[in-house]
Design a protein around this motif. Sequence first.
Motif, PDB file in Angstrom:
ATOM      1  N   TYR A 144      12.812   3.330  -5.320  1.00 45.27           N
ATOM      2  CA  TYR A 144      12.830   2.621  -4.047  1.00 45.27           C
ATOM      3  C   TYR A 144      13.832   1.469  -4.080  1.00 45.27           C
TER       4      TYR A 144
ATOM      5  N   TYR B 241       6.520   5.585  -3.141  1.00 44.32           N
ATOM      6  CA  TYR B 241       6.002   4.602  -4.090  1.00 44.32           C
ATOM      7  C   TYR B 241       4.535   4.305  -3.798  1.00 44.32           C
ATOM      8  N   HIS B 242       4.208   4.085  -2.526  1.00 44.75           N
ATOM      9  CA  HIS B 242       2.817   3.817  -2.167  1.00 44.75           C
ATOM     10  C   HIS B 242       1.940   5.048  -2.425  1.00 44.75           C
TER      11      HIS B 242
ATOM     12  N   ARG C  76      10.015   4.177  -0.262  1.00 43.56           N
ATOM     13  CA  ARG C  76       8.913   3.215  -0.174  1.00 43.56           C
ATOM     14  C   ARG C  76       7.582   3.926   0.020  1.00 43.56           C
TER      15      ARG C  76
ATOM     16  N   GLU D  63       7.130  -4.699  -3.549  1.00 39.83           N
ATOM     17  CA  GLU D  63       6.034  -4.431  -2.627  1.00 39.83           C
ATOM     18  C   GLU D  63       4.707  -4.874  -3.244  1.00 39.83           C
ATOM     19  N   HIS D  64       3.846  -5.427  -2.424  1.00 42.87           N
ATOM     20  CA  HIS D  64       2.504  -5.822  -2.870  1.00 42.87           C
ATOM     21  C   HIS D  64       1.505  -4.829  -2.288  1.00 42.87           C
ATOM     22  N   VAL D  65       0.763  -4.181  -3.169  1.00 41.26           N
ATOM     23  CA  VAL D  65      -0.162  -3.127  -2.767  1.00 41.26           C
ATOM     24  C   VAL D  65      -1.582  -3.596  -3.047  1.00 41.26           C
TER      25      VAL D  65
ATOM     26  N   TYR E 263      16.347  -5.960  -2.258  1.00 42.59           N
ATOM     27  CA  TYR E 263      15.025  -5.410  -2.561  1.00 42.59           C
ATOM     28  C   TYR E 263      14.059  -6.528  -2.909  1.00 42.59           C
TER      29      TYR E 263
ATOM     30  N   GLU F 118       8.910   2.955  -8.163  1.00 47.33           N
ATOM     31  CA  GLU F 118       9.308   1.616  -7.696  1.00 47.33           C
ATOM     32  C   GLU F 118      10.787   1.379  -7.912  1.00 47.33           C
TER      33      GLU F 118
ATOM     34  N   GLU G 100      13.269   4.288   3.136  1.00 49.07           N
ATOM     35  CA  GLU G 100      11.906   4.293   3.677  1.00 49.07           C
ATOM     36  C   GLU G 100      11.074   5.401   3.050  1.00 49.07           C
TER      37      GLU G 100
END
Length: 489
Positions: free
Chosen positions: A317, A393-394, A390, A42-44, A39, A314, A387
């Motif tokens: 995920y 999370y977004h 993920r 993630e950068h948002v 893992y 997060e 997936e």
Amino acid sequence: MGSFSVGEIKFRGRRFFSSVSFFLVMTGLLGACSVGPRYHPEHVALPAHYHEDDASDQDFRPQELVQWWQQFHDPVLDHLIQQAFDYNHDIRATAQRVLVAHALRDIEASQWYPQIDFSSLNGDLMKSTSLSNAMPRIDDLPRDPHASMLSYGFGASWQIDLFGRIGHQVDAHDKMIAQAQENRHAIMLTVLAEVARNYMTLRGTQHRLAIMEQHIRTARHLHERAIRLQRAGVGNTLHVAQTASLLHTQQSQRAVLCKTISQSMHALEILVGRLPGSLRAELTSTVPLPRVPPAPRTLPVRLLRHRPDIRRAERAYAQAMDEIGTEVAGMYPDLVLPLTYNPNASTFSQLFAAGAQAWQALAMTSLPLGHGGRQQARVRSAQAIAEAGRLKYHQQILTALREVEDAIVAWNGKKTHVGLLHQAAQQSRLANQRSRRLYEAGISDLLNVLETEQSALRAEDTELCAHIDWLHRTVDLHVALGSGWESRS
């Protein structure tokens, strides 16, 4: 040095121990060969007005935002929130669920170590003499069918984590622990907000009741005056009926407000883990309505990162990524070392003799070769779940951004609304005072007094309701920012 023997048992010498040592070293090295994905956070992208935290930023006040309820400067509210943190049963229950998650993680981690068991057996045996082969003869002498048996033993099984299957399972449970902690934080945030909202409702309703009592006294005075005038022959029954209707209407509204006050007290008592009625003496007295603190002028990214729902999504995920590694490792060989030591004898003196000793040391390897694509399907399922995690999370981040923006708009709109209603209430009170003075002087009609009285009551009550709602919007804003639980996490 070749080998040596004790009784009938032979032990290999240096070659045997060298082979075992080499095998253990190699399995330890192979244990580092973990397969499957890892893992990576993630950068948002966030809107431009959300900035990274900077210690030199004077607009970012961690203490004011973390313990935002202290900005209302209400010691009773501070005390209730501390009690809720300490005694609320939902918060305490979620703390136990965190302990459960830790225990489940330790269960998975125990697979890393040898599983050692001890067993013992003792008693008498009786063999059947009716079977033809039950009495074998040695030197034409029959055996005694009775026998005593003593046995003890140790069994050990060690599963070598060659490809990281156990490691991925333990990592997944670490993420489950983090999710349990975030669930606890979310419950803390919910309880904190409910305490604040109910307290604001209680204090605001108490002020509404105080205003209602003033208007009831005024309505009673008008009603009594109408009765006196009617008895004196200068009034009429219409004025008596009108003033009586106003008085009874306001008295009915007072009953509704008293019910709301009692319900708010009961809600607060349950939220702090107390019995209904236990806080009545502390909450009955009317205190000044809490002032609304200013909203934060800037929105540091760290505030959104503190939202428990985002942190929980997060971690979910990340757990799903570890589940992929677990399923991928299931496609590789599995190595288990079963070791047993199990002496058997009929007497205690023979139990430790060389001839009674029995042991085995094996290495078992298994590899799934043909299961109709089951393991591959499990890997694809884990990938799809990851997936989905993920994307969730977004989506949770987008939902949080919307809630923050909506809370800011609602807070600013309510601020403007309260300001305008305050001006309207002032003008209504002024009109009501002038109307009563004119009526007392015999210049104005009673109908004007009744209309201005009802108008003033509605304006003052509407202003108070809007002010209570503004306090609620302040609580909602801090809940949207995810602040508050950090003070007692």
